[in-house]
Design a protein around this motif. Structure first.
Motif, short mmCIF file in Angstrom:
data_model
loop_
_atom_site.label_atom_id
_atom_site.label_comp_id
_atom_site.label_asym_id
_atom_site.label_seq_id
_atom_site.Cartn_x
_atom_site.Cartn_y
_atom_site.Cartn_z
N PRO A 78 7.02 16.32 -8.37
CA PRO A 78 8.50 16.20 -8.30
C PRO A 78 8.90 16.94 -6.91
O PRO A 78 8.30 17.93 -6.61
N GLY A 79 9.89 16.07 -6.17
CA GLY A 79 10.13 16.75 -5.02
C GLY A 79 9.48 16.24 -3.83
O GLY A 79 9.67 16.38 -2.49
N GLY A 80 8.39 15.60 -4.15
CA GLY A 80 7.31 15.10 -3.06
C GLY A 80 7.78 14.05 -2.26
O GLY A 80 8.93 13.18 -2.63
N SER A 81 6.97 13.27 -1.44
CA SER A 81 7.46 12.11 -0.56
C SER A 81 6.12 11.25 -0.64
O SER A 81 5.16 11.72 -0.78
N LEU A 82 6.42 9.99 -0.65
CA LEU A 82 5.23 8.83 -0.33
C LEU A 82 6.20 7.76 0.62
O LEU A 82 7.49 7.67 0.53
N SER A 103 0.79 -1.16 -0.03
CA SER A 103 0.10 0.03 0.05
C SER A 103 0.91 1.25 0.18
O SER A 103 2.10 1.07 0.45
N GLY A 104 0.35 2.44 -0.22
CA GLY A 104 1.03 3.72 -0.23
C GLY A 104 1.38 4.32 -1.52
O GLY A 104 2.01 5.28 -1.69
N GLY A 105 1.16 3.47 -2.82
CA GLY A 105 1.65 4.33 -3.81
C GLY A 105 0.64 5.22 -4.45
O GLY A 105 -0.47 5.56 -3.52
N GLY A 106 1.00 6.15 -5.22
CA GLY A 106 0.16 7.04 -6.05
C GLY A 106 0.75 8.00 -6.83
O GLY A 106 1.86 7.67 -7.20
N LEU A 107 0.12 9.09 -7.01
CA LEU A 107 0.47 10.23 -7.86
C LEU A 107 1.17 11.36 -6.78
O LEU A 107 0.65 11.85 -5.97
N VAL A 108 2.43 11.60 -7.21
CA VAL A 108 2.99 12.90 -6.34
C VAL A 108 3.90 13.65 -7.49
O VAL A 108 4.09 13.30 -8.52
N ALA A 154 8.21 -7.83 13.96
CA ALA A 154 7.09 -8.63 14.76
C ALA A 154 5.78 -8.44 14.11
O ALA A 154 4.88 -9.54 13.97
N ALA A 155 5.69 -7.52 12.97
CA ALA A 155 4.49 -7.25 12.20
C ALA A 155 4.68 -7.94 10.85
O ALA A 155 3.86 -7.77 9.91
N ASN A 156 5.90 -8.43 10.64
CA ASN A 156 6.28 -8.93 9.15
C ASN A 156 6.10 -7.86 8.08
O ASN A 156 5.45 -8.35 7.24
N THR A 157 6.47 -6.76 8.27
CA THR A 157 6.11 -5.35 7.47
C THR A 157 7.37 -4.89 7.30
O THR A 157 8.29 -4.59 7.94
N VAL A 158 7.54 -4.18 5.80
CA VAL A 158 8.65 -3.51 5.29
C VAL A 158 8.12 -2.28 4.91
O VAL A 158 6.88 -2.26 4.33
N TYR A 159 8.81 -1.15 5.02
CA TYR A 159 8.55 0.23 4.61
C TYR A 159 9.31 1.03 3.81
O TYR A 159 10.85 0.40 3.88
N LEU A 160 8.98 1.42 2.91
CA LEU A 160 9.97 2.40 2.02
C LEU A 160 9.55 4.10 2.08
O LEU A 160 8.57 4.21 1.52
#
Length: 116
Positions: free
Chosen positions: A14-18, A7-12, A74-80
């Motif tokens: 230039p210079g923005g964050s996700l 989850s977390g993708g989208g349109l941003v 613990a949550a078996n989760t990775v973030y970027l």
């Protein structure tokens, strides 16, 4: 049945964050390396970043200093966390889990588009 849900993708602009997230559902054990890869149209899938269960990280040169990978074991989760996004970061981003026994899991992909 193990599934990786991104989850977390989208349109941003230039210079923005996700911030991308990838969580494993189902029975999954002893994950060694978690990572993110991306594939732009007409190009091969490429490594973006990886993180081991000990916390060691590796980044593609193109994202160093702009992207940060982290994990919650613990949550078996990775973030970027992606900042300073550029149009050339536009791609489908896939998470990847590698188990100690060698099993590899892939997420379904999430689109990131950087455009004004």
């Amino acid at each position: 049945q193990v599934q990786l849900v991104e989850s977390g993708g989208g349109l941003v602009q230039p210079g923005g964050s996700l911030r991308l997230s990838c969580a494993a559902s189902g029975s999954i054990f002893s994950i060694n390396t978690m990572g993110w890869y991306r594939q732009a149209p007409g190009k091969q899938r490429e490594l973006v970043a990886t993180i081991t269960n000990g916390g060691s990280t590796n980044y593609a040169d193109s994202v160093k200093g702009r992207f940060t990978i982290s994990r919650d074991n613990a949550a078996n989760t990775v973030y970027l966390q992606m900042s300073g996004l550029k149009p050339e970061d536009t791609a489908v981003y896939y998470c990847n889990f590698k188990a100690l026994i060698g099993t590899i899991y892939w997420g379904q992909g999430t689109q990131v588009t950087v455009s004004s």
